[in-house]
Design a protein around this motif. Structure first.
Motif: not given
Lengths: 188, 184
Positions: B36-39, B41-44, B78-81
């Motif tokens: 998985i390329d976790f980079r 993943l942008k939102t949660f 960690r950069g997620l929105q």
């Protein structure tokens, strides 16, 4: 107790410190935690009403109107000292509290055996050989809740270890005072 | 007269022992799906978690609020929105605790340790019961289809329920500091 092998006078102070350090090892010290609703502006809370109370213990020292009145008076005094006013109706927050004590006995191997049935916990089996032992210590608990429109907005939980149920009964008003010393919560 | 070094060394050892006895015993584990390329993943979004505890300092909505705030803050760091729907990552958490009872015995301590020298013996103590509470926090990150991408588990043993409650939100932050996993 300190056993002297041979006397070295200059070691006295250091030994006193050593004994102090050894006795300072934690042994069920009092502890508390307060949680609150970050959306509530507690500076706008002006009035309170005493709503409900519960004692979770069958010990006559604790299950007593004297304890109930003592804790309620302590809560009232603490909130009034923070500028709140007690009213009968339409209060900004309602106060509920509960107290209890889990009694333990210590068996011959040093294990702490609970003597009371905890809500949701394991009951003491009928055949437990230590079931009728005398209490060695009591883990005391006081929970103070402030609710607004039926929703919990502030909760303080105080736990401490006492030598007996009688000690716990006498300490409960002080638990309330210490818990409410951190009211109103500071916004971070 | 007892030499200072004969006193100070055992004193330091005893101090360390006393500190260690009261110290937090934490352990944690992180695992994740390979490939998985976790980079990307942008939102949660966070789903209501499961809390299995009868302790009033943990089993209440204010504790949940604090824990979820901590998780959200950690992921934002960690950069997620945070998104209300259509998030790349669905966060769920669960927590359970159990009371732990053990017995401690302290052996006699000779100061200084060599038997021939002048000094003192501090008698041993115990057996003494030591009660604590062990909590296990599990944070799962699933994709939109429910497949588990990342799981962090944190075990925290504390002397009291209030202390465990206080530390859990910080435990969640430290656990999520290991997200996203480093590429090897």
């Amino acid at each position: 107790m300190l056993k002297k092998i041979a006397y070295g006078g200059s070691g006295r102070a250091v030994l006193a410190i050593l004994l102090l350090m050894a006795s300072a090892a934690p042994a069920g010290a009092a502890d508390q935690v307060v949680d609150f609703d970050r959306q509530i502006d507690f500076s706008a809370v002006r009035t309170f009403s005493m709503h409900g109370s519960a004692i979770h213990s069958d010990r006559p020292e604790i299950r007593s109107t004297l304890v109930v009145d003592g804790v309620a008076a302590s809560i009232r005094a603490a909130l009034v000292s923070h500028g709140l006013r007690e009213v009968a109706d339409n209060a900004d927050v309602s106060v509920d509290w509960s107290a209890g004590g889990q009694r333990f006995t210590i068996n011959e191997w040093g294990n702490a055996i609970p003597l009371d049935e905890e809500p949701g916990g394991m009951p003491v089996p009928r055949g437990n050989p230590w079931r009728n032992n005398p209490e060695s210590f009591v883990d005391g608990l006081l929970v103070v809740d402030l609710t607004r429109s039926g929703q919990l907005v502030w909760r303080g939980v105080y736990r401490s270890r006492e030598q007996s149920s009688g000690n716990l009964a006498h300490q409960l008003p002080d638990y309330a005072r210490r818990l409410l010393a951190s009211y109103p919560p500071r916004r971070r | 007269m007892i030499a200072a070094r004969h006193i100070l060394l055992p004193a330091a050892l005893l101090g360390a022992l006393a500190w260690a006895a009261g110290a937090r015993a934490d352990s944690h584990d992180v695992s994740y799906a390979p490939g998985i390329d976790f980079r990307l993943l942008k939102t949660f979004s966070i789903r209501a978690g499961q809390i299995a505890s009868d302790k009033p300092e943990i089993d209440n909505r204010l504790f949940r609020q604090r824990l979820e705030d901590s998780i959200a803050a950690a992921l934002r760091a960690r950069g997620l929105q945070q998104a209300t729907d259509g998030a790349d990552v669905i966060v769920t958490y669960s927590f359970g605790e159990t009371d732990v009872s053990k017995v401690e015995r302290l052996a006699p301590t000779r100061i200084p340790p060599s038997s021939g020298a002048r000094g003192f013996v501090i008698p041993g103590s115990g057996p003494t019961p030591v009660l604590s509470t062990e909590g296990t926090l599990v944070v799962d990150l699933d994709d939109a289809h429910g497949a588990l991408l990342w799981r962090g588990t944190w075990r925290d043993q504390e002397k009291s329920g209030p202390r465990l409650s206080r530390n859990l939100s910080e435990d969640a932050r430290k656990l999520l500091a290991e997200f996203p996993p480093k590429r090897r």
